[in-house]
Each structure stands twice: as C-alpha cells, then as structure tokens.
Design an enzyme around this catalytic site. Structure first.
Site, mmCIF file in Angstrom:
data_model
loop_
_atom_site.group_PDB
_atom_site.id
_atom_site.type_symbol
_atom_site.label_atom_id
_atom_site.label_comp_id
_atom_site.label_asym_id
_atom_site.label_seq_id
_atom_site.Cartn_x
_atom_site.Cartn_y
_atom_site.Cartn_z
ATOM 1 C CG HIS A 270 -1.908 -1.199 1.154
ATOM 2 N ND1 HIS A 270 -2.615 -1.598 0.055
ATOM 3 C CD2 HIS A 270 -2.131 -2.139 2.120
ATOM 4 C CE1 HIS A 270 -3.264 -2.729 0.341
ATOM 5 N NE2 HIS A 270 -2.985 -3.085 1.578
ATOM 6 C CG ASP A 321 -5.250 -6.284 -0.416
ATOM 7 O OD1 ASP A 321 -5.502 -7.161 0.413
ATOM 8 O OD2 ASP A 321 -5.035 -5.104 -0.077
#
Ligand code: NGQ
Ligand code: ZN
Length: 455
Positions: A270, A321
């Site tokens: 991220h 993810d």
C-alpha cells in the site's frame, strides 16, 4: 536446477522483452520448467507472448466474501467497518474451506494472466486461537491449492502479535492470527521443508500496528530471514498514520526506515500516505511499493503518489489483495485512472513524449512483482521460469494493433478476457481460455461457499 534437458519450446511472432517486442523469437523449455536459449519449438505458441504477471499481495480467503460488504451499514462505513465484516467471515474458514477457495482464486488468477502469487497469510490457528493439531495446517492448505492449480507461490506467513500500536492484546477475533517470535520462526522452519522451484517461503510482518519493535528486530535478525522477501502492510489509512505518530512519534514509513534496514528485499504494501521525503526514501531504498489499486479503491484508502515515485525511479508491483477484482489489467488501469481523476491530465505513468502508458506499467509491475516474489519470474530469458501468457490474437479488440499499440489495447481496452493460453513452470495450465482442472475446482468451491452461507 535439477534437469536442464530441453524438452519443449515456445515460438512467438512477438515476444515481450524488457525493452520492447522482439520479433520471431524462440526459446527452449527445460524439463524442470525454466527457459533456455537452446531451442526446441516447431509449432507457433502465439502471435503475442508476454511474461506472466506476479501478483504480489493476496489474502486468498477474502475471495469468497468479495461483494458481501457493499451494502451500507453505519453512516461512517470505512476500512475499519469493512474489517469487522472480514473478521466475522474469516471465523468460518478452516483448512478445507481455505484450500477450496484458494484453488478457485488461483484458477481465476491464472486465467487473468497472473502466474505467481505472494500469499500474505495470517489465518494460522483455529478460530478461537488454539493451534491446529498440525500447527501449519492452514499454510499447507494454501500450498496444496497452489500445487493443484500450478501457480507459482511465495508463501508469506504473517507475524501478528498485538492489536494496535500501543501493544494491546489481540481482540478475540484476532487470536487465530497470533504467534510469539519463537512460534513464528518454528512455522517458517516447518514450511521451508516444502520449498521447491515454484514455492518460496518469505517473511511478513502484518503491520507496525501488529508487530512491536522487539519482535520485528528478533525476526529480522534470525537466520531464516536472510535473503528472503520481507513484506509489510504500511501507511494504508490516515488513521493508521495518526496512531503511529501519536504512539511512536513518527509516521509509519519514517519509523520503519529509522528502525530497519529497508532495502530491495522489502515490499511495502500500500504505502499510500507518504510525505515527499518518505516517498523518496522508499524509491531510493530499492524496496518495492506493493500497490493494490482495486482493493485500495474499494476500501477507500487513498492514492499513491505515482508520478513523483516514477520520477524518483521507485520500484512497484501490483496485487489483488482482497480480490474484489482479479485482473492485472484492471489493477494497472486503476493505478493510472486514479491519477487522471485527481490531476485532470492523461497518460500519467508515461514519463516522456511518445511513451506508452500500458508498456510502462506492465514493465514496471513485472520487474517489481518479480523482485517482491523472490523467484526468477517476470522475464522471458534463459534461466527464468517458463511463466508466460499468450494473448488472443483473434479478438476483435486486438485487430489492427501492432507493436506500438498492443500493450495499451491489452491494458486499457478489454473487458472480455484477452489472455488465451497460460504456461507456468513450463506447463500449459490454461489453453483456449480454460484451466485444465477448472470444473472440478469450481464445483468444490461452490459447495464450500454454499455451506458457509447456510451457517
Ligand atoms: C488484511 N487488508 O490483513 O487483510 C488487511 C485488513 C488490517 C488490507 N489492509 C486488516 N487491505 O489491515 O488490519
Ligand atoms: Zn493486505
């Protein structure tokens, strides 16, 4: 490499190499699934052949809850309320469920053009926190799903110790994630025995929220951590940055660089909320920024500073993810579109006149994804794994495209699958859009999710 005999080959009218398309290329494939210069290819494999894309971030079990958290709850729905839904869902997943869900997911990944997955795995114990009779049972379920489907895997067992920056104990729903440092190192040792050419074991720290400094230091200093990829969730949410500042006196990325030797082994997943100085630190360290644009959009995380990071020659890769979408082209599209929406400009990732956005992003994500995986993937050269995708040259979407426009059309234009065939470790796993075991795996998946829904 155990067996270098060339047993097969690929022949492509156009083969994607780091600097562009190579015309009329042939490569051999060794018995153990690597590429070689010695060729043995008679029939054409396809007109447009690309390296398969590494998927650098996956929580496999979340595939089965995709779409189940899109109804408004509290008026301030956020990442944190989604996390509660996710925890409740996770509580019903045991080894059998995990294997069935992961296998379905990996089939979908392969058909979309991902040939490797970094599995960031933290559902270690039984839902109440008691270890399984075989402590690594959940990890083995993931390894088995990878074996069944043929995808290459970097298994990243996750260290998860505390429920927040203040070191608070795990909440009831987090107990099954937990290890002490010794237990975690034992898990890594046990899993190391399963490694093979298509399975690498790496290190994961869930986040700075979940790993106190002493534990991080101990794991990073351990023998088994040497020369392995190290992944961590970092700076995904503003609340997380604020908590880190309040408790540790520094922002997450700032703190990490002050307390660990962050280098090219690291993948910072991220890394959304960065100051300019932090962004430069990440870029200069050689670490990979692990970007998951569809999940980051779905969870309301924020936007990564893509243009400045590329200017600083930072490494990046993509992950699916939470698996709200399983498509490397959609990840890359949204990586670019997020920037266009906020900047009011177009063609952001391309850093010079005449440069293609699709080529820039596909190339960057291959390089960074391969680095984060710790496997010789992401390139079609002698010595690399034979992991590749063949595009559907007959699709109307690719008609009249040439070497200048092919990757942009692949990345931006298609909503029907343009990946026709997929090879992984020298084996054709997907032929004519179908994985060889997709029916059995989908039937089993359906049974499992129907039983979960009925609980
Ligand atoms: C995870 N997922 O570990 O699955 C996390 C949520 C957390 C993302 N960060 C849980 N996208 O970060 O605490
Ligand atoms: Zn994650």
């Amino acid at each position: 490499m155990s067996d270098n005999a060339v047993v097969d080959g690929i022949k492509a009218t156009h083969l994607w190499q780091r600097d562009g398309w190579q015309a009329d290329a042939t490569l051999g494939i060794t018995a153990d699934g690597y590429l070689s210069e010695a060729t043995k290819a008679d029939a054409s494999s396809g007109a447009w052949v690309l390296p398969g894309m590494p998927n650098l971030h996956s929580h496999a079990f979340q595939r089965a809850m995709a779409g189940l958290a899109e109804r408004k709850g509290r008026s301030d729905d956020s990442f944190w309320s989604w996390r509660e839904t996710m925890y409740a869902f996770a509580a019903s997943i045991g080894p059998e469920e995990l294997k069935a869900i992961a296998a379905q997911l990996y089939v979908e990944m392969l058909k979309a053009g991902y040939t490797q997955v970094c599995e960031f795995h933290y559902l270690h114990h039984q839902p109440d926190g008691t270890p399984y009779a075989q402590p690594e049972a959940m990890s083995l379920a993931l390894i088995e799903a990878a074996r069944e489907t043929g995808i290459a895997m970097t298994l990243l067992p996750v260290l998860y110790i505390s429920g927040g920056f203040d070191g608070r104990a795990l909440a009831a729903r987090q107990r099954r994630f937990g290890h002490d440092v010794d237990g975690y190192l034992r898990l890594l040792e046990a899993l190391r025995a399963h490694e093979h050419a298509g399975l690498r074991v790496g290190i994961a720290l869930h986040s700075l929220r979940a790993v106190p400094q002493q534990a991080m230091d101990a794991v990073l200093a351990s023998d088994i951590a040497k020369d392995r990829p190290i992944h961590i969730h970092i700076a995904e949410q503003i609340g997380e940055v604020q908590d880190c500042l309040a408790v540790r006196g520094a922002r997450p990325v700032e703190w990490l660089f002050d307390h660990a030797d962050v280098d090219a082994r690291w993948c910072l997943v991220h890394a959304t909320h960065l100051t300019d100085a932090e962004m430069l630190q990440v870029a200069r360290s050689g670490a990979v920024a692990g970007l998951c644009p569809t999940t980051e959009a779905n969870l309301g995380d924020g936007l990564f500073p893509l243009a400045a990071y590329l200017d600083a020659h930072g490494a990046l890769g993509i992950g699916s993810d939470s698996h709200i979408s399983i498509s490397p082209v959609e990840e890359l599209r949204w990586l670019e579109y997020g920037q266009r929406l906020t900047s009011g400009h177009r063609n952001i990732a391309a850093r010079g006149q005449g440069v293609s956005v699709g080529e820039t992003l596909w190339r960057a994500a291959l390089l960074g994804g391969a680095q984060a995986s710790g496997l010789p993937v992401g390139t079609l050269q002698a010595g690399a794994r034979a992991d590749l995708v063949v595009l559907d040259e007959n699709s109307p979407l690719l008609a009249a495209r040439d070497t200048r426009s092919m990757l942009d059309s692949f990345v931006f234009a298609g909503n029907t699958p343009l990946v026709r065939d997929v090879m992984c470790g020298g084996k054709w796993l997907v032929r004519d859009f179908h994985h060889h075991d997709e029916v059995r795996i989908a039937v089993r998946y359906r049974k499992v999710v129907e039983a979960l829904a009925a609980r």
